[in-house]
Design a protein around this motif. Structure first.
Motif, short mmCIF file in Angstrom:
data_model
loop_
_atom_site.label_atom_id
_atom_site.label_comp_id
_atom_site.label_asym_id
_atom_site.label_seq_id
_atom_site.Cartn_x
_atom_site.Cartn_y
_atom_site.Cartn_z
N TYR A 168 0.83 -1.22 0.00
CA TYR A 168 0.00 0.00 0.00
C TYR A 168 0.86 1.26 0.00
O TYR A 168 0.56 2.23 -0.71
N ILE A 169 1.93 1.25 0.82
CA ILE A 169 2.81 2.42 0.83
C ILE A 169 3.34 2.65 -0.59
O ILE A 169 3.35 3.78 -1.10
N GLY A 170 3.75 1.56 -1.25
CA GLY A 170 4.28 1.66 -2.61
C GLY A 170 3.25 2.22 -3.58
O GLY A 170 3.51 3.19 -4.29
N ILE A 171 2.08 1.64 -3.58
CA ILE A 171 1.08 2.01 -4.58
C ILE A 171 0.56 3.43 -4.34
O ILE A 171 0.36 4.21 -5.28
N LEU A 172 0.38 3.79 -3.06
CA LEU A 172 -0.13 5.13 -2.78
C LEU A 172 0.92 6.20 -3.08
O LEU A 172 0.58 7.31 -3.50
N PHE A 214 -7.96 2.16 3.58
CA PHE A 214 -7.72 2.15 2.13
C PHE A 214 -8.93 1.67 1.33
O PHE A 214 -8.94 1.75 0.11
N GLY A 215 -9.94 1.13 2.01
CA GLY A 215 -11.10 0.60 1.31
C GLY A 215 -10.87 -0.84 0.90
O GLY A 215 -9.72 -1.28 0.76
N PRO A 216 -11.96 -1.58 0.71
CA PRO A 216 -11.83 -3.01 0.43
C PRO A 216 -11.49 -3.32 -1.02
O PRO A 216 -11.25 -4.48 -1.36
N LYS A 217 -11.44 -2.31 -1.87
CA LYS A 217 -11.26 -2.56 -3.31
C LYS A 217 -9.85 -2.98 -3.67
O LYS A 217 -8.89 -2.63 -3.01
N PHE A 218 -9.76 -3.71 -4.77
CA PHE A 218 -8.46 -4.09 -5.31
C PHE A 218 -7.87 -2.90 -6.05
O PHE A 218 -8.58 -2.24 -6.80
N LYS A 219 -6.62 -2.60 -5.80
CA LYS A 219 -5.99 -1.47 -6.50
C LYS A 219 -4.93 -2.00 -7.46
O LYS A 219 -4.18 -2.91 -7.14
N GLY A 271 2.08 -7.08 -5.50
CA GLY A 271 1.05 -6.12 -5.89
C GLY A 271 1.15 -5.73 -7.35
O GLY A 271 0.14 -5.50 -8.02
N MET A 272 2.37 -5.65 -7.87
CA MET A 272 2.55 -5.31 -9.28
C MET A 272 2.13 -6.46 -10.18
O MET A 272 1.59 -6.27 -11.26
N LYS A 273 2.39 -7.68 -9.72
CA LYS A 273 2.06 -8.84 -10.54
C LYS A 273 0.54 -9.06 -10.55
O LYS A 273 -0.04 -9.34 -11.59
N TYR A 274 -0.09 -8.92 -9.39
CA TYR A 274 -1.53 -9.09 -9.29
C TYR A 274 -2.16 -7.72 -8.98
O TYR A 274 -2.15 -6.85 -9.83
N THR A 275 -2.68 -7.56 -7.77
CA THR A 275 -3.21 -6.26 -7.36
C THR A 275 -2.90 -6.07 -5.88
O THR A 275 -2.39 -6.97 -5.24
N TYR A 294 -4.59 -5.35 -2.22
CA TYR A 294 -5.87 -5.42 -1.51
C TYR A 294 -5.62 -5.77 -0.06
O TYR A 294 -4.54 -6.27 0.29
N PRO A 295 -6.58 -5.49 0.83
CA PRO A 295 -6.32 -5.65 2.27
C PRO A 295 -5.94 -7.08 2.69
O PRO A 295 -5.27 -7.26 3.70
N GLN A 296 -6.40 -8.08 1.93
CA GLN A 296 -6.08 -9.46 2.32
C GLN A 296 -4.82 -9.98 1.64
O GLN A 296 -4.54 -11.17 1.69
N LEU A 297 -4.08 -9.07 1.02
CA LEU A 297 -2.85 -9.48 0.33
C LEU A 297 -1.92 -10.27 1.25
O LEU A 297 -1.22 -11.18 0.82
N GLY A 298 -1.96 -9.91 2.53
CA GLY A 298 -1.09 -10.57 3.50
C GLY A 298 -1.30 -12.07 3.60
O GLY A 298 -0.42 -12.80 4.07
N ASN A 299 -2.46 -12.55 3.14
CA ASN A 299 -2.71 -13.99 3.22
C ASN A 299 -1.72 -14.80 2.39
O ASN A 299 -1.56 -15.99 2.62
N VAL A 300 -1.09 -14.14 1.45
CA VAL A 300 -0.08 -14.83 0.64
C VAL A 300 1.06 -15.34 1.54
O VAL A 300 1.74 -16.31 1.22
#
Lengths: 290, 257
Positions: free
Chosen positions: A46-50, A114-119, A208-212, A214-220
């Motif tokens: 998120y820091i990167g994308i924002l 940041f909202g639940p949306k995929f960025k 995030g660059m490869k996919y998107t 999102y708040p649940q990204l950490g599940n990876v």
């Protein structure tokens, strides 16, 4: 076709490896699995994308910010929770529970803030593939693989060849003895959290660059955790090998069996390792750590 | 002689157990002191309190006149107190040489960035440290085993390595917790010479805990006899041997197994 899948697998595995080494470093030092590690990667992303989208920063600067930011968030976790629990001489289980709490907190905070949306990351690298003979490899995959290799070589050097690495090894062997020999163990623990967090930050941005994002990204990070169990909990080399293995396995299962079976097979692997080879590929005696 | 360590009215209580109960001692620079007493008399607790593992319940510990109470173990180590353990605590998975190098941390005169990248002074400094550590290993007779894994060394060598590691921190005061434990008579005689040798070569004050009476008597200048967390007698080996209170508490106890 197969070769191309292998390259994809290694590229995904590399992203897991950056996370898995962080798990391994922290586990080897403190003997617990830091469940908040994935959220550190998510916040890094998120820091990167924002920084790129909202603040219009140059990409390289945004990445540096993400890496440092994630490192600091990781140190924050250590200071606010883990260190206090250690100072109370509480059981290691408390650390793991605190990490779960932090994980849930960060994930929900991200939804609120940041909202639940995929960025989507904006287009930074030109889309397209690099042709190598009959292979066509995504440019992003190639760059990400390059970054992963450089970072992992650097990490290996740090751990095996420097005094920092030696001090961390000593502290993970016996914290009390290390501090009686004049090593400020708390300082090294903090540095390891920073290092692990920074690696997670890189991994979050690449993912995030490869996919998107999102708040649940950490599940990876769960995959990375499986990778570090597969490689042997607490072993950095094992974590890297394990992560590459998981990356390849997932890619090959998706390509040749069915993409819906990908996670199923990964998790079956986890259970199988825990049952039949609990020390993983390169793990030390787990009894010793308990 | 100037005192190096002054312990005054030290108490350490664990719940209702008074492990140390009003213990006082003054160690003069350059001497070898023994701390004896029956099991559970509080000897190791005193070591743990001096080295900062425990905070005292009451009382003061001063190194060269300055209180070290409340300092972290690593700070106390950097101020010049080193110790070994009753149960050897080496970094069993690291090499013999690495075990000693770790303890040289105080000598590292470079910043973290340099330590991580090996630029600048680091290289030279690192060579100095390695040389110093090899000298120490040579001194204790382990230089040929420098690349062996510490955990795989025979017991006697592990003891010596632990002492070499303690010396690598450049201590002024060395605390030895039962250095002769598990050794036969011949080995402990050799250890007496070994410790005397260290004492002369490294300009140390030594405080040691030991049960082997011959060992303590032949090595120490002065002996403190501890029982139930307090000193019941302090004096020269000859005085200790002839003191009735000591004989009753410790030496001559006929019902003592």
């Amino acid at each position: 076709m197969l070769l191309q899948q292998l390259i994809n697998g290694i590229s995904v595995g590399g992203i897991y490896a950056l996370l898995a080494t962080g798990y391994a470093l922290i586990y080897s030092l403190l003997g617990f699995s830091n469940w908040a590690h994935g959220e550190v990667a998510m916040l890094g992303a998120y820091i990167g994308i924002l920084s790129v989208t909202s603040l219009q920063m140059p990409f390289l600067f945004a990445v540096i910010l993400a890496v440092v930011g994630a490192g600091l968030i990781s140190v924050f976790n250590e200071k606010i929770a883990y260190k206090r629990i250690r100072d109370n001489n509480s059981p290691t289980m408390f650390l793991m529970i605190a990490a779960m709490g932090l994980s849930t907190t960060f994930q929900n905070m991200a939804i609120v803030v940041f909202g639940p949306k995929f960025k989507m990351f904006p287009q930074i690298l030109p889309v397209g593939a690099v042709k190598i003979g009959s292979l066509s490899v995504g440019l992003l995959d190639l760059v990400s693989l390059g970054i992963v290799i450089v970072v992992i070589i650097g990490l290996q050097y740090l751990i095996t060849k420097t005094k920092f690495g030696l001090a961390v090894k000593a502290a993970s062997s016996n914290m009390g003895t290390a501090s009686l020999l004049g090593i400020n163990v708390d300082k090294y623990i903090m540095l390891v959290f920073f290092l692990a967090g920074s690696l997670a930050g890189i991994s979050g941005v690449l993912y995030g660059m490869k996919y998107t994002v999102y708040p649940q990204l950490g599940n990876v990070a769960l995959k990375a955790f499986i990778a570090s169990v597969f490689g042997g909990l607490g072993s950095v080399q094992g974590a890297i090998v394990g992560a590459m293995g998981i990356g390849l396995l997932e890619t090959l299962v998706s390509a040749y069996i069915h993409s819906g079976l990908r996670d199923l097979i990964t998790f079956i692997l986890l259970i199988a390792i825990l049952l039949f080879r609990p020390t993983g590929l390169m793990g030390k005696d787990i009894q010793d750590k308990a | 002689m100037k005192p190096i360590l002054t312990i005054t009215n030290l108490h350490k209580h664990f719940g209702g157990v008074k492990a140390i109960n009003d213990f006082s001692v003054t160690l003069e620079k350059g001497k070898i002191y023994g701390l004896i007493g029956p099991n559970g008399a509080g000897k190791t607790t005193i070591f743990n309190t001096i080295t900062g593992i425990y905070d005292p319940t009451m009382g003061n510990i001063a190194l060269n006149g300055e209180s070290i109470v409340g300092k972290a173990p690593y700070e106390i180590s950097n101020l010049g107190i080193a110790r070994t353990f009753q149960n050897i605590r080496l970094f069993g998975n690291l090499s013999v040489l690495d075990n000693v190098i770790i303890a040289c941390h105080v000598d590292a005169k470079y910043g973290l960035f340099e330590a991580m990248t090996k630029f600048g002074r680091f290289k030279k400094n690192e060579e100095d440290i390695k040389e110093k550590c090899l000298k120490l290993l040579q001194f204790v007779g382990l230089e040929e085993m420098r690349d062996d894994i510490a955990g795989a060394l025979p017991y006697g060598h592990q003891r010596k390595l632990e002492i070499a590691r303690a010396l690598a921190t450049n201590p002024d005061l060395l605390l030895l917790d039962e250095p002769a434990a598990g050794m036969n008579e011949k080995e402990s005689e050799e250890l007496v010479r070994f410790i005397q040798n260290i004492h002369e070569n490294f300009d140390l004050t030594i405080l040691l805990i030991e049960h082997h009476m011959d060992f303590v008597m032949s090595l120490c200048d002065e002996i403190a006899v501890l029982n139930f967390g307090s000193t019941i007698f302090m004096g020269s080996p000859a005085e200790v041997k002839s003191n009735p209170a000591v004989i009753e508490a410790y030496l001559g106890g006929e019902d003592d197994a």
